[in-house]
Design a protein around this motif. Structure first.
Motif, mmCIF file in Angstrom:
data_model
loop_
_atom_site.group_PDB
_atom_site.id
_atom_site.type_symbol
_atom_site.label_atom_id
_atom_site.label_comp_id
_atom_site.label_asym_id
_atom_site.label_seq_id
_atom_site.Cartn_x
_atom_site.Cartn_y
_atom_site.Cartn_z
ATOM 1 N N LEU A 121 0.832 -1.451 0.117
ATOM 2 C CA LEU A 121 0.532 -0.151 -0.060
ATOM 3 C C LEU A 121 0.594 0.483 -0.401
ATOM 4 N N LEU A 122 1.914 1.340 0.775
ATOM 5 C CA LEU A 122 2.946 2.443 0.728
ATOM 6 C C LEU A 122 2.859 3.419 -0.594
ATOM 7 N N PRO A 123 3.325 2.285 -1.835
ATOM 8 C CA PRO A 123 3.651 2.984 -3.024
ATOM 9 C C PRO A 123 2.465 3.915 -3.843
ATOM 10 N N LEU A 124 1.363 3.242 -3.204
ATOM 11 C CA LEU A 124 -0.139 4.657 -3.475
ATOM 12 C C LEU A 124 0.741 5.598 -3.283
ATOM 13 N N LEU A 125 1.524 6.102 -2.082
ATOM 14 C CA LEU A 125 1.433 7.695 -1.274
ATOM 15 C C LEU A 125 2.829 7.637 -2.525
ATOM 16 N N TYR A 126 3.688 7.638 -3.083
ATOM 17 C CA TYR A 126 4.396 8.110 -4.035
ATOM 18 C C TYR A 126 3.927 8.034 -4.822
ATOM 19 N N PHE A 127 2.740 7.476 -4.989
ATOM 20 C CA PHE A 127 1.778 8.101 -7.004
ATOM 21 C C PHE A 127 1.190 9.038 -6.682
ATOM 22 N N ALA A 161 13.541 10.864 -3.140
ATOM 23 C CA ALA A 161 14.246 10.802 -1.689
ATOM 24 C C ALA A 161 13.045 10.542 -1.143
ATOM 25 N N GLN A 162 11.801 11.812 -0.975
ATOM 26 C CA GLN A 162 10.639 11.930 -0.003
ATOM 27 C C GLN A 162 10.097 10.174 0.420
ATOM 28 N N TYR A 163 10.365 9.687 -0.867
ATOM 29 C CA TYR A 163 9.226 8.632 -0.178
ATOM 30 C C TYR A 163 10.280 7.114 -0.262
ATOM 31 N N GLY A 164 11.679 7.531 -0.481
ATOM 32 C CA GLY A 164 12.187 6.612 0.404
ATOM 33 C C GLY A 164 12.776 6.683 1.454
ATOM 34 N N ALA A 165 12.884 7.994 1.693
ATOM 35 C CA ALA A 165 12.501 8.408 3.202
ATOM 36 C C ALA A 165 12.281 7.603 4.071
ATOM 37 N N LEU A 166 10.811 8.250 4.103
ATOM 38 C CA LEU A 166 9.043 7.696 4.297
ATOM 39 C C LEU A 166 9.259 5.907 4.776
ATOM 40 N N ALA A 167 9.418 5.675 3.379
ATOM 41 C CA ALA A 167 9.524 4.022 3.087
ATOM 42 C C ALA A 167 10.651 3.092 3.959
ATOM 43 N N GLY A 168 11.878 4.107 4.446
ATOM 44 C CA GLY A 168 11.924 3.387 5.673
ATOM 45 C C GLY A 168 12.113 4.037 6.848
ATOM 46 N N GLN A 198 11.315 -5.945 2.772
ATOM 47 C CA GLN A 198 10.344 -5.145 2.936
ATOM 48 C C GLN A 198 10.231 -3.253 2.490
ATOM 49 N N VAL A 199 11.815 -2.907 3.147
ATOM 50 C CA VAL A 199 12.054 -1.174 2.236
ATOM 51 C C VAL A 199 12.726 -0.960 1.018
ATOM 52 N N LEU A 200 12.958 -2.097 0.455
ATOM 53 C CA LEU A 200 13.358 -2.623 -0.488
ATOM 54 C C LEU A 200 12.165 -2.851 -1.750
ATOM 55 N N ALA A 201 12.164 -3.681 -1.607
ATOM 56 C CA ALA A 201 10.826 -4.043 -2.302
ATOM 57 C C ALA A 201 9.062 -2.765 -2.379
ATOM 58 N N ALA A 202 9.022 -1.759 -0.710
ATOM 59 C CA ALA A 202 8.457 -0.837 -0.865
ATOM 60 C C ALA A 202 8.998 0.448 -1.951
ATOM 61 N N SER A 207 -1.046 2.351 15.463
ATOM 62 C CA SER A 207 0.582 1.832 15.569
ATOM 63 C C SER A 207 1.337 2.269 14.318
ATOM 64 N N LEU A 208 1.126 1.548 13.477
ATOM 65 C CA LEU A 208 1.908 1.649 11.716
ATOM 66 C C LEU A 208 1.072 3.079 11.654
ATOM 67 N N LEU A 209 0.201 3.335 11.600
ATOM 68 C CA LEU A 209 -0.848 3.995 11.055
ATOM 69 C C LEU A 209 -0.346 5.880 11.441
ATOM 70 N N LEU A 210 0.260 5.737 12.540
ATOM 71 C CA LEU A 210 0.618 6.728 13.549
ATOM 72 C C LEU A 210 2.207 7.248 13.091
ATOM 73 N N LEU A 211 3.171 5.637 12.773
ATOM 74 C CA LEU A 211 4.603 6.107 12.161
ATOM 75 C C LEU A 211 4.047 6.416 11.484
ATOM 76 N N VAL A 212 2.959 6.324 10.180
ATOM 77 C CA VAL A 212 3.256 6.560 9.198
ATOM 78 C C VAL A 212 3.065 8.388 8.158
ATOM 79 N N VAL A 213 1.498 8.579 9.748
ATOM 80 C CA VAL A 213 1.778 9.689 9.387
ATOM 81 C C VAL A 213 2.327 10.707 10.245
ATOM 82 N N VAL A 214 3.212 10.447 11.016
ATOM 83 C CA VAL A 214 4.290 11.256 11.304
ATOM 84 C C VAL A 214 5.572 11.375 10.800
#
Length: 338
Positions: free
Chosen positions: A172-178, A185-192, A200-204, A320-327
């Motif tokens: 689902l995370l790639p949807l934020l990139y698109f 670089a921003q999206y890579g940082a978000l994935a990391g 999984q980071v490499l795949a995302a 918890s994961l949603l909180l991490l993604v938002v922050v």
């Protein structure tokens, strides 16, 4: 180890080794059929172990070997895991990036723990979920578990639902990139900052290209480095609680031996005394021992206990994961330019 003790643990250890072997086979089949590894062998080891225990019930002759696998072998694996960390990696990342990662991990741990407790989960399970979500998923959970003396049901619950969320994040995370206007670089940082395991980071991050993969990998490694300070802090806190309860403690009670071993291996690796080839061998051994330990964990799990906590665990992990993604999203768009 005395010969009599070795004979006692052999039946259970043999079963754990068989389950671990089966887990690796299933992982390989997964790679062959799907072209990728969505679930790690350690997750399959828990699942297969639970199935074996359900079919063959609780056999007394297996218990010593299962206990040895799930405790002693896991502690050895944690010590060897220290070879994955180099202090030079921290120093080369830059102060701003390090401070950002540390702040997000700490905030995520506290937030995830609070959410889990509000949902009525036991404190030890809440700590496992918090550390798993905030640091590095499965590796963090299995490293933290012996320090807080989490039981097999709690560890199995945290690992099972974290595995599911790890797959969901990759998909689902790639949807934020698109759709969210993030640069590579921003999206890579978000994935990391948000995805659990390095593969999984490499795949995302892959859909955004090489820059995203490189950025995501660096930040993910910084996040993994937080495992050391976190497990050390938890060991100190556990020791203080024991002292307040009136227990007499040695240094190894305040800080378990495997945490000291973990720190020593980090220092030895950072000083350059472990050759690169040996580092990889140590990490492979750590991974294999962890899979055997997780087989032992699965063989001691009570399915009913895990199932009863399932709804609350998946809800706590998801929030918890949603909180991490938002922050992480707001930190990324503020700190990195497209």
């Amino acid at each position: 180890m005395p010969l009599s003790q070795a004979r006692r643990i052999m039946p259970g250890l043999a079963i754990c080794l068989l389950v671990a072997g089966a887990a690796y086979v299933v992982e390989r089949i997964q790679h062959t059929l799907l072209g990728s590894g969505f679930l790690e062998a350690l997750v399959f080891a828990i699942i297969i172990g639970i199935i074996v225990r359900t079919v063959f019930s609780d056999r007394a002759s297996w218990k010593p070997g299962i206990s040895f696998s799930s405790k002693t072998l896991l502690e050895i694996a944690i010590v060897l895991l220290g070879a994955s960390i180099s202090i030079a990696t921290i120093m080369n990342a830059g102060a701003i990036l390090i401070i950002s990662v540390v702040a997000i991990v700490i905030l995520s741990i506290y937030g995830s723990f609070a959410i889990s407790r509000l949902l009525g989960l036991p404190s030890r399970l809440a700590v496992l979920i918090a550390c798993g979500n905030s640091i590095c998923g499965n590796s963090a959970i299995v490293a933290v578990a012996p320090i807080i003396e989490a039981d097999s049901d709690e560890v199995a619950s945290a690992l099972a639902f974290t595995a599911v969320l790890g797959i969901a994040a990759v998909l689902l995370l790639p949807l934020l990139y698109f759709y969210a206007g993030l640069g590579a670089a921003q999206y890579g940082a978000l994935a990391g900052l948000t995805v659990y395991a390095v593969p999984q980071v490499l795949a995302a991050a892959a859909p955004a290209g090489l820059v995203a993969v490189q950025t995501g990998t660096i930040i993910k490694l910084l996040r993994v480095l937080m495992l050391g300070p976190v497990i050390f802090t938890l060991g100190i806190l556990r020791g203080r609680e024991a002292r307040r309860a009136g227990k007499k403690l040695s240094i190894f009670s305040l800080v378990p031996w495997f945490i000291i071993g973990f720190v020593l291996v980090v220092i030895i690796r950072s000083c350059g005394f472990i050759p690169p080839d040996a580092v990889q061998a140590l990490l492979t051994a750590s991974s294999a021992l962890t899979v055997v330990a997780m087989a032992g964990l699965g063989l001691s799990v009570n399915v009913r206990t895990v199932a009863s906590a399932g709804g609350r665990v998946i809800l706590a992990s998801s929030i918890s994961l949603l909180l991490l993604v938002v922050v992480s999203y707001f930190v990324v768009i503020s700190a990195l330019h497209t």
